[in-house]
Design a protein around this motif. Structure first.
Motif, PDB file in Angstrom:
ATOM      1  N   CYS A  28       1.583   2.244   8.176  1.00 18.94           N
ATOM      2  CA  CYS A  28       1.620   2.657   6.664  1.00 18.94           C
ATOM      3  C   CYS A  28       1.271   4.117   6.846  1.00 18.94           C
ATOM      4  CB  CYS A  28       0.680   1.844   5.843  1.00 18.94           C
ATOM      5  SG  CYS A  28       0.734   2.328   4.204  1.00 18.94           S
ATOM      6  N   CYS A  29       0.205   4.445   7.485  1.00 24.79           N
ATOM      7  CA  CYS A  29      -0.443   5.662   7.489  1.00 24.79           C
ATOM      8  C   CYS A  29       0.625   6.620   8.090  1.00 24.79           C
ATOM      9  CB  CYS A  29      -1.698   5.728   8.406  1.00 24.79           C
ATOM     10  SG  CYS A  29      -2.274   7.453   8.625  1.00 24.79           S
ATOM     11  N   ALA A  30       1.442   6.161   9.043  1.00 26.35           N
ATOM     12  CA  ALA A  30       2.424   7.013   9.632  1.00 26.35           C
ATOM     13  C   ALA A  30       3.533   7.190   8.643  1.00 26.35           C
ATOM     14  CB  ALA A  30       2.878   6.513  11.154  1.00 26.35           C
ATOM     15  N   ALA A  31       3.975   6.462   7.947  1.00 22.99           N
ATOM     16  CA  ALA A  31       4.923   6.525   6.993  1.00 22.99           C
ATOM     17  C   ALA A  31       4.416   7.670   6.033  1.00 22.99           C
ATOM     18  CB  ALA A  31       5.264   5.257   6.143  1.00 22.99           C
ATOM     19  N   ILE A  32       2.968   7.205   5.565  1.00 18.77           N
ATOM     20  CA  ILE A  32       2.463   8.399   4.462  1.00 18.77           C
ATOM     21  C   ILE A  32       2.628   9.849   5.025  1.00 18.77           C
ATOM     22  CG2 ILE A  32       0.369   8.948   3.432  1.00 18.77           C
ATOM     23  CD1 ILE A  32      -0.220   6.068   2.917  1.00 18.77           C
ATOM     24  N   LYS A  33       2.265  10.085   6.088  1.00 16.24           N
ATOM     25  CA  LYS A  33       2.113  11.389   6.872  1.00 16.24           C
ATOM     26  C   LYS A  33       3.369  11.841   7.052  1.00 16.24           C
ATOM     27  CE  LYS A  33      -2.274  11.622   6.697  1.00 16.24           C
ATOM     28  NZ  LYS A  33      -2.955  12.487   5.718  1.00 16.24           N
ATOM     29  N   ALA A  34       4.611  11.018   7.414  1.00 13.48           N
ATOM     30  CA  ALA A  34       5.874  11.474   7.275  1.00 13.48           C
ATOM     31  C   ALA A  34       6.480  12.003   6.127  1.00 13.48           C
ATOM     32  CB  ALA A  34       6.723  10.272   8.132  1.00 13.48           C
ATOM     33  N   ASP A  35       5.993  11.545   4.996  1.00 14.65           N
ATOM     34  CA  ASP A  35       6.723  12.103   3.800  1.00 14.65           C
ATOM     35  C   ASP A  35       5.843  13.320   3.271  1.00 14.65           C
ATOM     36  OD1 ASP A  35       7.286  12.122   1.009  1.00 14.65           O
ATOM     37  OD2 ASP A  35       7.259  10.050   0.858  1.00 14.65           O
ATOM     38  N   MET A  94       2.941  -4.990   7.061  1.00 14.18           N
ATOM     39  CA  MET A  94       3.240  -3.639   7.525  1.00 14.18           C
ATOM     40  C   MET A  94       1.626  -3.173   8.028  1.00 14.18           C
ATOM     41  SD  MET A  94       4.087   0.037   6.050  1.00 14.18           S
ATOM     42  CE  MET A  94       5.783  -0.104   5.998  1.00 14.18           C
ATOM     43  N   ASN A  95       1.265  -3.058   9.174  1.00  6.42           N
ATOM     44  CA  ASN A  95      -0.239  -2.751   9.645  1.00  6.42           C
ATOM     45  C   ASN A  95      -0.611  -1.317   8.825  1.00  6.42           C
ATOM     46  OD1 ASN A  95       0.198  -0.595  11.591  1.00  6.42           O
ATOM     47  ND2 ASN A  95       0.612  -2.302  13.139  1.00  6.42           N
ATOM     48  N   GLY A  96      -1.726  -1.110   9.054  1.00  3.71           N
ATOM     49  CA  GLY A  96      -2.407  -0.012   8.499  1.00  3.71           C
ATOM     50  C   GLY A  96      -1.908   1.400   9.198  1.00  3.71           C
ATOM     51  N   ALA A  97      -1.520   1.223  10.335  1.00  2.10           N
ATOM     52  CA  ALA A  97      -1.115   2.589  11.346  1.00  2.10           C
ATOM     53  C   ALA A  97       0.466   2.939  10.901  1.00  2.10           C
ATOM     54  CB  ALA A  97      -1.263   2.134  12.849  1.00  2.10           C
ATOM     55  N   ALA A 156       0.861  -1.206   0.042  1.00  3.64           N
ATOM     56  CA  ALA A 156      -0.026   0.047  -0.075  1.00  3.64           C
ATOM     57  C   ALA A 156       0.971   1.348   0.062  1.00  3.64           C
ATOM     58  CB  ALA A 156      -0.994  -0.061   1.199  1.00  3.64           C
ATOM     59  N   LEU A 157       1.886   1.315   0.809  1.00  2.30           N
ATOM     60  CA  LEU A 157       2.688   2.483   0.906  1.00  2.30           C
ATOM     61  C   LEU A 157       3.471   2.448  -0.626  1.00  2.30           C
ATOM     62  CD1 LEU A 157       4.204   4.772   2.354  1.00  2.30           C
ATOM     63  CD2 LEU A 157       6.057   2.896   3.215  1.00  2.30           C
ATOM     64  N   GLY A 158       3.838   1.568  -0.985  1.00  2.00           N
ATOM     65  CA  GLY A 158       4.466   1.691  -2.650  1.00  2.00           C
ATOM     66  C   GLY A 158       3.445   2.145  -3.637  1.00  2.00           C
ATOM     67  N   VAL A 159       2.316   1.582  -3.492  1.00  3.82           N
ATOM     68  CA  VAL A 159       1.277   2.270  -4.585  1.00  3.82           C
ATOM     69  C   VAL A 159       0.924   3.572  -4.068  1.00  3.82           C
ATOM     70  CG1 VAL A 159      -1.130   2.062  -5.034  1.00  3.82           C
ATOM     71  CG2 VAL A 159       0.285  -0.107  -4.787  1.00  3.82           C
ATOM     72  N   THR A 160       1.166   4.167  -3.122  1.00  6.49           N
ATOM     73  CA  THR A 160       0.665   5.355  -2.690  1.00  6.49           C
ATOM     74  C   THR A 160       1.825   6.453  -3.009  1.00  6.49           C
ATOM     75  OG1 THR A 160      -0.516   4.690  -0.619  1.00  6.49           O
ATOM     76  CG2 THR A 160       0.334   7.182  -0.833  1.00  6.49           C
ATOM     77  N   LYS A 161       2.953   5.877  -2.951  1.00  4.01           N
ATOM     78  CA  LYS A 161       4.074   6.707  -3.579  1.00  4.01           C
ATOM     79  C   LYS A 161       4.184   6.697  -5.059  1.00  4.01           C
ATOM     80  CE  LYS A 161       7.406   5.649   0.277  1.00  4.01           C
ATOM     81  NZ  LYS A 161       8.823   4.957   0.659  1.00  4.01           N
ATOM     82  N   THR A 162       3.845   5.715  -5.813  1.00  2.00           N
ATOM     83  CA  THR A 162       3.879   5.748  -7.136  1.00  2.00           C
ATOM     84  C   THR A 162       2.646   6.138  -7.727  1.00  2.00           C
ATOM     85  OG1 THR A 162       4.958   3.449  -7.118  1.00  2.00           O
ATOM     86  CG2 THR A 162       3.834   4.005  -9.145  1.00  2.00           C
ATOM     87  N   ALA A 163       1.561   5.903  -7.184  1.00  4.16           N
ATOM     88  CA  ALA A 163       0.257   6.443  -7.845  1.00  4.16           C
ATOM     89  C   ALA A 163      -0.215   7.792  -7.416  1.00  4.16           C
ATOM     90  CB  ALA A 163      -1.005   5.392  -7.783  1.00  4.16           C
ATOM     91  N   ARG A 164       0.344   8.226  -6.252  1.00  2.00           N
ATOM     92  CA  ARG A 164      -0.402   9.355  -5.718  1.00  2.00           C
ATOM     93  C   ARG A 164      -1.689   9.622  -5.654  1.00  2.00           C
ATOM     94  NH1 ARG A 164       4.592  12.121  -4.036  1.00  2.00           N
ATOM     95  NH2 ARG A 164       6.188  10.814  -4.896  1.00  2.00           N
ATOM     96  N   PRO A 165      -2.498   8.648  -4.896  1.00  2.00           N
ATOM     97  CA  PRO A 165      -4.090   8.648  -5.194  1.00  2.00           C
ATOM     98  C   PRO A 165      -4.592  10.164  -4.353  1.00  2.00           C
ATOM     99  CG  PRO A 165      -3.138   7.222  -3.205  1.00  2.00           C
ATOM    100  CD  PRO A 165      -1.788   7.562  -4.082  1.00  2.00           C
ATOM    101  N   ASP A 166      -5.781  10.047  -4.609  1.00  2.00           N
ATOM    102  CA  ASP A 166      -6.468  11.344  -4.125  1.00  2.00           C
ATOM    103  C   ASP A 166      -7.044  10.825  -2.546  1.00  2.00           C
ATOM    104  OD1 ASP A 166      -6.387  13.343  -6.087  1.00  2.00           O
ATOM    105  OD2 ASP A 166      -8.370  12.083  -7.051  1.00  2.00           O
ATOM    106  N   LEU A 167      -7.181   9.606  -2.251  1.00  2.00           N
ATOM    107  CA  LEU A 167      -7.649   9.149  -1.188  1.00  2.00           C
ATOM    108  C   LEU A 167      -6.962   7.897  -0.948  1.00  2.00           C
ATOM    109  CD1 LEU A 167      -9.616   9.313   1.415  1.00  2.00           C
ATOM    110  CD2 LEU A 167     -11.339   8.272  -0.179  1.00  2.00           C
ATOM    111  N   VAL A 168      -6.681   7.462   0.291  1.00  2.00           N
ATOM    112  CA  VAL A 168      -6.124   6.132   0.699  1.00  2.00           C
ATOM    113  C   VAL A 168      -7.225   5.502   1.767  1.00  2.00           C
ATOM    114  CG1 VAL A 168      -4.376   4.741   1.909  1.00  2.00           C
ATOM    115  CG2 VAL A 168      -3.985   6.557   0.354  1.00  2.00           C
ATOM    116  N   ILE A 169      -7.911   4.465   1.526  1.00  5.13           N
ATOM    117  CA  ILE A 169      -8.770   3.543   2.453  1.00  5.13           C
ATOM    118  C   ILE A 169      -8.150   2.427   2.613  1.00  5.13           C
ATOM    119  CG2 ILE A 169     -10.842   2.688   3.071  1.00  5.13           C
ATOM    120  CD1 ILE A 169     -12.023   4.536   0.812  1.00  5.13           C
ATOM    121  N   MET A 170      -7.701   2.049   4.046  1.00  2.00           N
ATOM    122  CA  MET A 170      -6.897   0.824   4.183  1.00  2.00           C
ATOM    123  C   MET A 170      -7.330   0.093   5.669  1.00  2.00           C
ATOM    124  SD  MET A 170      -3.062   1.917   5.266  1.00  2.00           S
ATOM    125  CE  MET A 170      -2.699   3.670   4.904  1.00  2.00           C
ATOM    126  N   ASP A 171      -7.157  -1.033   5.688  1.00  2.00           N
ATOM    127  CA  ASP A 171      -7.716  -1.674   6.872  1.00  2.00           C
ATOM    128  C   ASP A 171      -6.296  -1.438   7.941  1.00  2.00           C
ATOM    129  OD1 ASP A 171      -8.053  -3.899   9.032  1.00  2.00           O
ATOM    130  OD2 ASP A 171      -9.658  -4.493   7.672  1.00  2.00           O
TER     131      ASP A 171
END
Length: 119
Positions: A52-59, A47-50, A26-41
């Motif tokens: 992954c979210c923390a990594a997204i928010k840190a970037d 890597m759990n969702g929390a 999910a993190l890789g897809v987010t980095k590559t695709a730059r989606p408008d929204l991420v919905i995850m479990d």
């Protein structure tokens, strides 16, 4: 199963849906695709969702992407984990198609700055 349910809920929309089987993907897809929204479990393998979210928010290049976490209802510790990871919203499972569609439409119209507070 959750992934298939989400895809089914969104199949009639005009959205492009990209999927990942675990948090690392999910993190890789987010980095590559730059989606408008991420919905995850919250509870994903590798890597759990929390995390992954923390990594997204840190970037700095990704942090403006809203992240919505899905988790089981009634688990206060899960809600706190999501909040601490920087999630923009929380969906509790199980959720119904109608609720999911209304909630998603509200997010789409409101934009990242006005996501409904579901914590």
């Amino acid at each position: 199963m959750f992934l298939e349910i989400q895809k089914d809920f969104l199949k009639m929309s005009t959205l492009t849906v990209q999927c990942a089987r675990d948090g690392d993907e999910a993190l890789g897809v987010t980095k590559t695709a730059r989606p408008d929204l991420v919905i995850m479990d919250l509870h994903m393998p590798v890597m759990n969702g929390a995390d992954c979210c923390a990594a997204i928010k840190a970037d700095p290049e990704l942090r403006s992407i809203p992240v919505i976490m899905a988790t089981s209802a009634g688990k206060v510790e899960d809600h706190a984990l999501c909040r601490n990871a920087g999630c923009d919203g929380l969906l509790t499972k199980p959720f119904e198609r109608g609720f999911f569609s209304i909630w998603f439409a509200a997010i789409s119209r409101a934009g990242p700055a006005r996501i409904p507070d579901t914590f």
